[in-house]
Design a protein around this motif. Structure first.
Motif, PDB file in Angstrom:
ATOM      1  N   GLY A 177       0.821  -1.201   0.000  1.00  0.00           N
ATOM      2  CA  GLY A 177       0.000   0.000   0.000  1.00  0.00           C
ATOM      3  C   GLY A 177       0.857   1.255   0.000  1.00  0.00           C
ATOM      4  O   GLY A 177       1.860   1.330   0.715  1.00  0.00           O
ATOM      5  N   THR A 178       0.461   2.261  -0.780  1.00  0.00           N
ATOM      6  CA  THR A 178       1.189   3.523  -0.762  1.00  0.00           C
ATOM      7  C   THR A 178       0.742   4.408   0.395  1.00  0.00           C
ATOM      8  O   THR A 178       1.492   5.258   0.860  1.00  0.00           O
ATOM      9  CB  THR A 178       0.993   4.305  -2.069  1.00  0.00           C
ATOM     10  N   ASP A 179      -0.486   4.242   0.851  1.00  0.00           N
ATOM     11  CA  ASP A 179      -1.052   5.037   1.949  1.00  0.00           C
ATOM     12  C   ASP A 179      -0.880   6.541   1.743  1.00  0.00           C
ATOM     13  O   ASP A 179      -0.588   7.284   2.673  1.00  0.00           O
ATOM     14  CB  ASP A 179      -0.453   4.623   3.298  1.00  0.00           C
ATOM     15  N   ILE A 180      -1.082   7.014   0.521  1.00  0.00           N
ATOM     16  CA  ILE A 180      -1.188   8.455   0.308  1.00  0.00           C
ATOM     17  C   ILE A 180      -2.297   8.992   1.194  1.00  0.00           C
ATOM     18  O   ILE A 180      -3.372   8.392   1.277  1.00  0.00           O
ATOM     19  CB  ILE A 180      -1.534   8.744  -1.179  1.00  0.00           C
ATOM     20  N   GLY A 181      -2.156  10.120   1.986  1.00  0.00           N
ATOM     21  CA  GLY A 181      -1.053  10.972   1.987  1.00  0.00           C
ATOM     22  C   GLY A 181      -0.072  10.834   3.139  1.00  0.00           C
ATOM     23  O   GLY A 181       0.857  11.640   3.202  1.00  0.00           O
ATOM     24  N   GLY A 182      -0.222   9.849   4.086  1.00  0.00           N
ATOM     25  CA  GLY A 182       0.879   9.579   4.998  1.00  0.00           C
ATOM     26  C   GLY A 182       2.068   9.037   4.227  1.00  0.00           C
ATOM     27  O   GLY A 182       3.215   9.344   4.532  1.00  0.00           O
ATOM     28  N   GLY A 183       1.779   8.223   3.205  1.00  0.00           N
ATOM     29  CA  GLY A 183       2.808   7.804   2.276  1.00  0.00           C
ATOM     30  C   GLY A 183       3.224   8.959   1.399  1.00  0.00           C
ATOM     31  O   GLY A 183       2.466   9.914   1.189  1.00  0.00           O
ATOM     32  N   THR A 184       4.400   8.860   0.827  1.00  0.00           N
ATOM     33  CA  THR A 184       4.984  10.011   0.134  1.00  0.00           C
ATOM     34  C   THR A 184       5.146   9.813  -1.367  1.00  0.00           C
ATOM     35  O   THR A 184       5.736  10.661  -2.030  1.00  0.00           O
ATOM     36  CB  THR A 184       6.349  10.349   0.748  1.00  0.00           C
ATOM     37  N   SER A 185       4.637   8.709  -1.917  1.00  0.00           N
ATOM     38  CA  SER A 185       4.753   8.494  -3.357  1.00  0.00           C
ATOM     39  C   SER A 185       3.633   7.580  -3.831  1.00  0.00           C
ATOM     40  O   SER A 185       3.306   6.594  -3.171  1.00  0.00           O
ATOM     41  CB  SER A 185       6.103   7.865  -3.707  1.00  0.00           C
TER      42      SER A 185
END
Length: 435
Positions: A320-328
């Protein structure tokens, strides 16, 4: 008449989990391959020298030089309303929600804003080669409608749902147990199973839902076959302590969800960083899945996921990218961080295992591997063309690589959206770099 087209490049896809099937048996590779697509599905793949002479007259062959075709990437946890807070500075999970996330999600009460953001979000996914995602919307039903309307136009296989929050959140983002249930039912009736779309019952996480709301979420899962459950689990130690305070009668965080009948096939729990062996065992025996979100776990300082322990208990794991805690948005970039997270724990992420997590593993976590995840004949033709000459550095590094594993690993470490030349969904080009 059937619409048939063939695509020529190097081809690589996974056949099984490398953890379970060792060596070359876990994947299939053709250095000069041909992928034949008809009416949105794969009908053949193999060596171009064998398949080209057998193509029917008039079939167009699209050739890609210095490129690799892989299945479309699968993102098992991402928030489309949080694009505007990517890279927000300086907090951990609970403060981050209050400071950045909740205000951003409040704007989705405006249907025009939701439509604008849904279109932008899907374009960004496709620009990064992601063709299927399990997506958080907001508490507003119009945010779900906007997302599904945009995904339907592109004929994407997508999963989403209205967020359920009836406590411990700003008034402008809360529903009630009853209104959340009723609005979810209406959205399920409107969207679940329409085209390539699926609905996910989506309590944000245990602290923002009352016991009654969680009970009704479980009731929804029993009322409609094939629904998903999408929520967060054991991401942050402060969060876990909060759950213990709110649900003192339960033995732990996972037990809250278990008590309200939220575990099972198509239940996906984001993060799972701080799970005990008993919780891992319970996830495995119920067929539940965990979304591994390394970029957000690092960015928010949440911790390091123990992949080996989860898989040792038979837990399905996707990326999972988990945008927006993830950054890409890039699954290549996310795999680079996953490699580092596992290195810090003495584990190693083999490049073929990495490709598995981003494709077939994600599809299995979502119970969609009968439709997507690899390029076997009969599967939906969701695929990505990766450019071996995307950047000068990638070109140079791949020129030094001696094996397929080295090339794949270098793409994973150095690649991002620039490496995606073209993205296809159900056989149709939905993104081409530069156009």
């Amino acid at each position: 008449m059937p619409q048939t087209r063939a695509y020529r490049a190097a081809l690589l896809h996974c056949l099984a989990d490398p953890r379970e099937v060792g060596g070359e048996a876990s994947h299939e590779y053709f250095a000069d391959g041909l992928l034949v697509v008809e009416d949105g599905r794969v009908v053949q793949l193999g060596d171009s020298g064998s398949l080209l002479p057998k193509l029917a007259a008039g079939v167009e062959v699209v050739e890609y030089a210095d490129a690799l075709i892989v299945p479309g990437f699968v993102d098992t946890h991402v928030h489309y309303p949080q694009m505007g807070v990517i890279g927000s500075y300086g907090t951990q999970l609970l403060d981050w929600l209050e400071t950045y996330t909740f205000p951003a999600e409040g704007r989705f009460a405006d249907p025009a804003h939701a439509r604008d953001q849904a279109g932008l979000f899907l374009r960004e996914l496709l620009r990064n080669g992601t063709t299927t995602a399990l997506v958080f919307s907001t508490v507003h039903p119009q945010s779900v409608d906007a997302f599904f309307e945009a995904a339907e136009k592109l004929n994407l296989r997508m999963i989403a749902g209205k967020v359920l929050m009836d406590r411990n959140a700003p008034d402008y983002l809360t529903d009630t147990a009853e209104s959340g249930y009723a609005q979810s039912r209406a959205l399920i009736e409107r969207w679940h199973g329409k085209g390539r779309l699926h609905y996910a019952v989506t309590p944000r996480f245990a602290p923002t839902s009352t016991p009654e709301q969680l009970r009704l979420a479980g009731q929804l899962l029993g009322e409609y076959p094939g629904l998903y459950l999408h929520t967060h689990l054991s991401e942050n130690r402060q969060e876990i302590d909060w759950v213990r305070q709110l649900f003192p009668e339960r033995s732990g965080y996972l037990d809250v969800y278990d008590h309200y009948r939220l575990l099972g096939a198509r239940s996906v729990f984001a993060h799972g960083v701080h799970l005990c062996d008993e919780e891992c065992r319970r996830l495995g025996e119920t067929g539940s899945a965990v979304a591994f979100c390394p970029t957000s776990n690092l960015f928010l300082g949440s911790g390091l996921l123990d992949l080996a322990r989860l898989e040792g208990h038979g837990v399905r794991v996707g990326l999972g990218t988990d945008i927006g805690g993830g950054t890409s948005f890039s699954q290549l970039h996310t795999l680079s961080d996953a490699y580092k997270v596992l290195q810090l724990q003495g584990q190693s992420l083999d490049p073929f295992k990495a490709l598995y997590l981003a494709t077939l593993g994600g599809a299995r976590a979502l119970y969609l591997d009968d439709r997507i995840g690899n390029l076997q004949p009969g599967k939906e033709a969701d695929f990505v063309v990766l450019d071996y000459r995307a950047t000068p550095l990638i070109t140079h590094r791949l020129g030094e690589a001696r094996t397929l594993a080295e090339r794949l690993f270098a793409l994973m470490i150095l690649g991002d959206d620039r490496a995606v030349l073209e993205t296809f969904a159900a056989g149709r080009s939905v993104h081409r770099r530069g156009s």
